[in-house]
Design an enzyme around this catalytic site. Structure first.
Site, PDB file in Angstrom:
ATOM      1  N   PRO A 119      -2.645 -11.641  10.528  1.00  0.00           N
ATOM      2  CA  PRO A 119      -2.858 -11.400  11.828  1.00  0.00           C
ATOM      3  C   PRO A 119      -3.071  -9.949  12.101  1.00  0.00           C
ATOM      4  O   PRO A 119      -2.482  -9.057  11.453  1.00  0.00           O
ATOM      5  CB  PRO A 119      -1.501 -11.763  12.711  1.00  0.00           C
ATOM      6  N   ILE A 131      -2.204  -7.122  14.357  1.00  0.00           N
ATOM      7  CA  ILE A 131      -1.060  -6.989  15.325  1.00  0.00           C
ATOM      8  C   ILE A 131      -1.520  -5.988  16.607  1.00  0.00           C
ATOM      9  O   ILE A 131      -1.090  -6.565  17.574  1.00  0.00           O
ATOM     10  CB  ILE A 131      -0.018  -6.256  14.546  1.00  0.00           C
ATOM     11  N   ASN A 168       0.846  -1.348  -0.008  1.00  0.00           N
ATOM     12  CA  ASN A 168      -0.055   0.157   0.062  1.00  0.00           C
ATOM     13  C   ASN A 168       0.908   1.267  -0.133  1.00  0.00           C
ATOM     14  O   ASN A 168       1.934   1.206  -0.063  1.00  0.00           O
ATOM     15  CB  ASN A 168      -1.115   0.052   1.264  1.00  0.00           C
ATOM     16  N   LYS A 228       9.420 -17.303  -9.772  1.00  0.00           N
ATOM     17  CA  LYS A 228       8.639 -16.261 -10.439  1.00  0.00           C
ATOM     18  C   LYS A 228       7.377 -16.963 -11.113  1.00  0.00           C
ATOM     19  O   LYS A 228       7.655 -17.872 -11.911  1.00  0.00           O
ATOM     20  CB  LYS A 228       9.482 -15.589 -11.383  1.00  0.00           C
ATOM     21  N   PHE A 253      -4.165   3.227  15.372  1.00  0.00           N
ATOM     22  CA  PHE A 253      -4.571   4.306  14.307  1.00  0.00           C
ATOM     23  C   PHE A 253      -5.935   3.737  13.519  1.00  0.00           C
ATOM     24  O   PHE A 253      -6.317   2.731  13.348  1.00  0.00           O
ATOM     25  CB  PHE A 253      -3.635   4.573  13.091  1.00  0.00           C
TER      26      PHE A 253
HETATM   27  N1  CTP Z   1      -3.764  -3.069  12.257  1.00  0.00           N
HETATM   28  C1  CTP Z   1      -2.938  -3.983  12.688  1.00  0.00           C
HETATM   29  N2  CTP Z   1      -2.836  -5.289  12.262  1.00  0.00           N
HETATM   30  C2  CTP Z   1      -3.841  -5.662  11.098  1.00  0.00           C
HETATM   31  C3  CTP Z   1      -4.592  -4.382  10.649  1.00  0.00           C
HETATM   32  C4  CTP Z   1      -4.522  -3.288  11.383  1.00  0.00           C
HETATM   33  O1  CTP Z   1      -2.143  -3.848  13.686  1.00  0.00           O
HETATM   34  N3  CTP Z   1      -3.632  -6.820  10.508  1.00  0.00           N
HETATM   35  C5  CTP Z   1      -3.683  -1.824  12.911  1.00  0.00           C
HETATM   36  C6  CTP Z   1      -3.271  -0.678  12.350  1.00  0.00           C
HETATM   37  O2  CTP Z   1      -1.904  -0.327  12.520  1.00  0.00           O
HETATM   38  C7  CTP Z   1      -4.041   0.354  12.727  1.00  0.00           C
HETATM   39  C8  CTP Z   1      -5.393  -0.402  13.443  1.00  0.00           C
HETATM   40  O3  CTP Z   1      -5.033  -1.536  13.353  1.00  0.00           O
HETATM   41  O4  CTP Z   1      -3.470   0.923  14.190  1.00  0.00           O
HETATM   42  C9  CTP Z   1      -6.654   0.038  12.336  1.00  0.00           C
HETATM   43  O5  CTP Z   1      -6.087  -0.210  10.863  1.00  0.00           O
HETATM   44  P1  CTP Z   1      -7.140  -0.034   9.494  1.00  0.00           P
HETATM   45  O6  CTP Z   1      -6.574  -0.457   8.466  1.00  0.00           O
HETATM   46  O7  CTP Z   1      -7.592   1.308   9.677  1.00  0.00           O
HETATM   47  O8  CTP Z   1      -8.228  -1.313  10.432  1.00  0.00           O
HETATM   48  P2  CTP Z   1      -8.862  -2.597   9.887  1.00  0.00           P
HETATM   49  O9  CTP Z   1      -8.456  -3.503  11.129  1.00  0.00           O
HETATM   50  O10 CTP Z   1      -7.838  -2.948   8.620  1.00  0.00           O
HETATM   51  O11 CTP Z   1     -10.049  -2.290   9.430  1.00  0.00           O
HETATM   52  P3  CTP Z   1     -10.844  -1.681   8.205  1.00  0.00           P
HETATM   53  O12 CTP Z   1      -9.829  -1.883   6.985  1.00  0.00           O
HETATM   54  O13 CTP Z   1     -11.678  -2.907   7.937  1.00  0.00           O
HETATM   55  O14 CTP Z   1     -11.482  -0.780   8.498  1.00  0.00           O
END
Ligand code: CTP
Length: 510
Positions: free
Chosen positions: A395, A397, A299, A377, A414
């Protein structure tokens, strides 16, 4: 850990400042922090300088150590005589460049208050600034010559502009107008102010002030981002009524805030070590999920916000483990950087870094990975059929840390949301089991993205309360978050000490 100012008459201070809201705004804290300070009857150390400045600006004579209000000068409101509390250390030198805006008069206050902190101020004024205040006023307040002209024979004979630029410990631009910032961002040197900005090797602090539409204009945002990228610090602008009659973000930061930011720049290492002894884990950047040996899913996260938070935590004395996906940023000073690629690796690195007191999950973790990533590849099949990729969920985190046996005391996530910012962020806070969420919109009102930008605006959601932070640099937002973290950890430590005392006295009784 956290040095608190004992026994200050906080109620008197709040009254003198004009109420609790004024103190909240000054320290950028929520109502519960003020209640905590009142319950303890003391303020955190970091509040000392801004409170002292704000009281003096309101005309109070304040004892610098205890914050005791000694009296009020007749000319309350910032123009009265003040006591100079000077220390024995050599004065530091600030070059104060005053830009041409209606807020120029506030630069006079900045000049005077800096001198209370044993800072020598030399004034430089643009032609525009001289439409608003006179060089004579600035010269009288700084007891020093004010420089206005790039080609002044007398000035050059006395002190050439290069020497002027080089001898400063810090250059402040207040107010920094849109025009002055645009010229500085483009490296122009067409007057004394911009020439100094190009020639100086000292840190530069800019306090922007302009009409809200000008501040929001993409051209200004771009200029601010370019300047911030070069290491220029910013303080403000703040939101409120403008002299032009409009309302919005664009007001010059209060002189007390500018003075505080200047003092921070002047002695970065004089920042209180109030997080020393605490370990913080910060995740930052994107994760990269392999499809095969050369392709991946990723991303646009730049890691700028996460890295800025790690840096701000380290500056306050925390031991920081920064677990980062691939980014093109240098490692911040004094942090332990663990570089990872995938979400699985990021989780493993975070768990390996436990125990920790604080965790800030700022990484944009990929939600999914390819189930059976190929070790070689992938080849085209030749029959026109693309390979089918099965995605499995990564997972979480933030949730893993929030529910871990070794859960850090404070876990912050966040939430990048495309709509219903606060509602979605609150739901996320509950779902993830973290303590606070920093919520920001992925796309701004002008359509630009928060990813890769140097600027951010956010809401800090802590239980019931939400504090809105207007658009500011990611570095400044990081400092604000770390101020809240510091206050929170001080409360926790105090409660823990109290518990220790109670259990100690209980065991003494048995
Ligand atoms: N986060 C994480 N591990 C993941 C996904 C997200 O630790 N696998 C943490 C991000 O670092 C951030 C928070 O979760 O602090 C929210 O991330 P966000 O992308 O907004 O949320 P998602 O859980 O992916 O929810 P959605 O995209 O469905 O809104």
């Amino acid at each position: 850990m956290n040095e608190y100012m004992k026994n200050c008459d906080l109620a008197a201070i709040i009254t003198a400042l004009g109420g609790r809201q004024a103190l909240q705004d000054l320290l950028d804290v929520g109502p519960s922090a003020i209640s905590n300070y009142l319950a303890r009857g003391e303020l955190p150390q970091r509040a000392h300088a801004p409170v002292c400045e704000a009281l003096r600006l309101r005309g109070y004579q304040v004892h610098p150590g205890s914050l005791e209000i000694l009296g009020q000068t007749q000319l309350a409101g910032g123009t009265g005589p003040t006591t100079n509390f000077r220390s024995d250390r050599p004065a530091q030198r600030v070059l104060l460049i005053v830009g041409g805006g209606i807020a120029a008069y506030k630069a006079l206050e900045v000049a005077r208050r800096l001198q209370d902190h044993n800072v020598e101020v030399t004034g430089v004024m643009t032609t525009g600034a001289q439409q608003f205040i006179t060089p004579l006023s600035l010269a009288a307040l700084t007891a020093s010559q004010v420089y206005t002209d790039l080609f002044s024979l007398t000035d050059e004979a006395e002190m050439g502009h290069i020497r002027l630029a080089r001898e400063a410990d810090l250059v402040i631009v207040a107010p920094a107008t849109a025009n002055l910032m645009a010229r500085a961002a483009n490296g122009l040197a067409d007057d004394l102010a911009t020439t100094i900005l190009l020639a100086t090797t000292a840190p530069v602090l800019m306090a922007p002030a302009m009409n809200p539409a000008m501040w929001q204009h993409p051209a200004t945002a771009e200029n601010v981002a370019r300047l911030a990228n070069r290491g220029i610090q910013f303080v403000g602008p703040t939101a409120g009524d403008m002299a032009c009659g409009e309302d919005g973000v664009g007001r010059l930061a209060e002189p007390a805030a500018i003075v505080q930011a200047a003092l921070n720049c002047l002695s970065a290492d004089s920042q209180p070590d109030d997080l020393s002894g605490l370990h913080a884990i910060v995740t930052s950047g994107p994760t990269v999920e392999p499809i095969d040996s050369v392709r991946f899913i990723a991303n646009r996260s730049s890691g700028k916000q996460g890295h800025a938070i790690a840096s701000a935590l380290a500056a306050r004395g925390a031991e920081v483990t920064l677990v980062s996906g691939p980014v093109s940023l240098p490692a911040p000073a004094n942090v332990r950087l663990v570089q990872v690629e995938s979400a699985t690796e990021m989780l493993a690195a975070c768990e390996a870094a436990l125990p920790a007191d604080i965790a800030v999950c700022a990484a944009a973790v990929a939600d999914w990975r390819v189930e059976n990533a190929s070790s070689g590849k992938l080849k085209k099949t030749g029959n026109g059929q693309p390979p089918s990729l099965t995605l499995v969920e990564n997972p979480d985190i933030l949730n893993s840390l929030s529910t871990h046996q070794l859960r850090p005391d404070l876990v912050i996530g966040f939430a990048a949301e495309a709509s219903d910012l606060q509602d979605n962020a609150r739901a996320k806070l509950a779902r993830k089991g973290c303590d606070w969420i920093v919520a920001n919109a992925v796309t701004r009102s002008d359509g630009s993205s928060v990813f890769n930008s140097d600027m951010n605006s956010a809401s800090l959601i802590t239980g019931e309360t939400a504090i809105d932070w207007p658009m500011m640099t990611k570095a400044e937002l990081a400092v604000r978050l770390v101020n809240h973290i510091t206050d929170h950890m001080a409360d926790r430590l105090q409660a823990a000490t109290l518990r220790d005392l109670v259990s100690q006295s209980a065991s003494n009784r048995t």
